[in-house]
Design an enzyme around this catalytic site. Structure first.
Site, mmCIF file in Angstrom:
data_model
loop_
_atom_site.group_PDB
_atom_site.id
_atom_site.type_symbol
_atom_site.label_atom_id
_atom_site.label_comp_id
_atom_site.label_asym_id
_atom_site.label_seq_id
_atom_site.Cartn_x
_atom_site.Cartn_y
_atom_site.Cartn_z
ATOM 1 N N HIS A 250 0.663 -0.427 -10.289
ATOM 2 C CA HIS A 250 -0.237 -1.221 -9.440
ATOM 3 C C HIS A 250 -0.636 -2.525 -10.140
ATOM 4 O O HIS A 250 -1.825 -2.844 -10.291
ATOM 5 C CB HIS A 250 -1.498 -0.421 -9.061
ATOM 6 C CG HIS A 250 -2.153 -0.939 -7.806
ATOM 7 N ND1 HIS A 250 -2.785 -0.109 -6.909
ATOM 8 C CD2 HIS A 250 -2.270 -2.207 -7.301
ATOM 9 C CE1 HIS A 250 -3.275 -0.840 -5.914
ATOM 10 N NE2 HIS A 250 -2.973 -2.110 -6.129
ATOM 11 N N ARG B 17 0.848 -1.187 0.000
ATOM 12 C CA ARG B 17 0.000 0.000 0.000
ATOM 13 C C ARG B 17 0.889 1.243 0.000
ATOM 14 O O ARG B 17 1.912 1.289 0.691
ATOM 15 C CB ARG B 17 -0.921 0.025 1.229
ATOM 16 C CG ARG B 17 -1.990 -1.067 1.233
ATOM 17 C CD ARG B 17 -3.043 -0.806 0.169
ATOM 18 N NE ARG B 17 -4.076 -1.834 0.128
ATOM 19 C CZ ARG B 17 -4.100 -2.838 -0.729
ATOM 20 N NH1 ARG B 17 -3.101 -2.999 -1.582
ATOM 21 N NH2 ARG B 17 -5.097 -3.700 -0.734
#
Length: 309
Positions: A272, A224
């Site tokens: 991502h 994250r």
């Protein structure tokens, strides 16, 4: 007949519809699936963050919300969501993360970029150390962190793992708590971040913790974005305390064009893509949780609201 609402980005539905029907049928579950069912008739919600569903209060008979993503930070704080919530722990997601992390750690460990991008006529015969001389620390000992740590340990890396509460993982020396974090990071040559995004994990890599690493350490973050203090990371890269950072997640996504990470010579940005939920395997997890709930059994991977994951 159960009513199951599929509440996710619109382009998910054509991919998931048939697979989910088949997975439910394999469990003997008769269900009406749809993306627009009357809220008061919905028994389960299959959910990924989207713009359509923000208020869960009309779903008065909903037994559970079944997430399609491993992360739940976008939903766990929603005060209208009072029913049980499960996050996705999917074999395909775990395999994908293990492959991505192993590939990038090996790329950095073998210093492959020097040869891939250094085709300038200069003969560079420097040999990297063996894996057993480059200790790795994995922050986060959940399903993803444990799988990645064990894969790296199998390649010969000494692996330490850290989590908020102590977990025993075969082949990995594990630590927990604030004192354990410092011990796990001290002299680490590679750090892999696979923690959830919670108030307790924000900026877990900061100026103080980065200073514990071996000089020139590598940082790999497929977890994250908020796990890293970006200013501290950039300073550590500039000073050489961190030799290279491979970053897949960021506080703002897509990463803004002018962000310093894009231009930094010691940063690799990936969009991502470290791993994602695989429809073909995730539907079996969803079907299993529906079957378990109908049988009066606890959900798999139910979120602890107090801990945030």
């Amino acid at each position: 007949m159960l009513n199951i609402l599929f509440a996710a980005p619109e382009d998910y539905w054509p991919v998931y519809e048939g697979l989910l029907r088949d997975a439910l049928a394999a469990k003997g579950i008769k269900a009406k699936l749809g993306t627009d069912l009357p809220p008061e008739e919905v028994d389960y919600i299959v959910y990924a963050p989207n713009d359509r569903l923000k208020d869960f209060s009309p779903f008065v008979r909903c037994r559970a919300v079944l997430g399609l993503w491993a992360g739940v930070e976008k939903i766990v704080g929603n005060k209208t969501l009072t029913m049980p919530l499960a996050r996705m722990v999917d074999p395909g997601l775990t395999e994908g993360m293990r492959e991505w992390v192993t590939g990038h750690v090996m790329r950095l460990h073998l210093e492959m970029d020097r040869h891939i991008f250094g085709q300038d006529g200069v003969w560079r015969p420097e040999v990297p150390p063996l894996a057993r001389h480059r200790p790795v620390t994995v922050l986060g000992m959940g399903a993803l962190g444990a799988a990645c740590g064990q894969a790296l340990a199998a390649l010969g890396f000494p692996v330490r793992g850290w989590s908020r509460s102590l977990r025993k993982v075969e082949g990995i020396e594990t630590f927990a708590g604030p004192d354990g974090l410092a011990e796990a990071l001290r002299d680490a040559a590679v750090v892999v971040l696979l923690l959830p995004d919670t108030p307790e994990t924000t900026n877990v890599l900061n100026a103080e913790t980065l200073a514990l690493l071996r000089k020139g350490a590598f940082v790999v973050n497929p977890g994250r974005g908020p796990l890293i203090d970006d200013d501290a990371m950039l300073a550590a890269l500039d000073s050489g305390q961190v030799g290279h950072a491979t970053l897949d997640v960021f506080r703002t996504e897509p990463l803004p064009v002018g962000h310093p990470y894009w231009a930094h010579p010691s940063v690799t940005v990936t969009p991502h893509i470290a791993s994602t939920t695989r429809p073909s395997s995730s539907v079996t997890v969803i079907a299993e949780n529906v079957a378990r709930t109908e049988a009066g059994l606890p959900l798999l991977h139910e979120v602890d609201r107090a801990r945030g994951y």
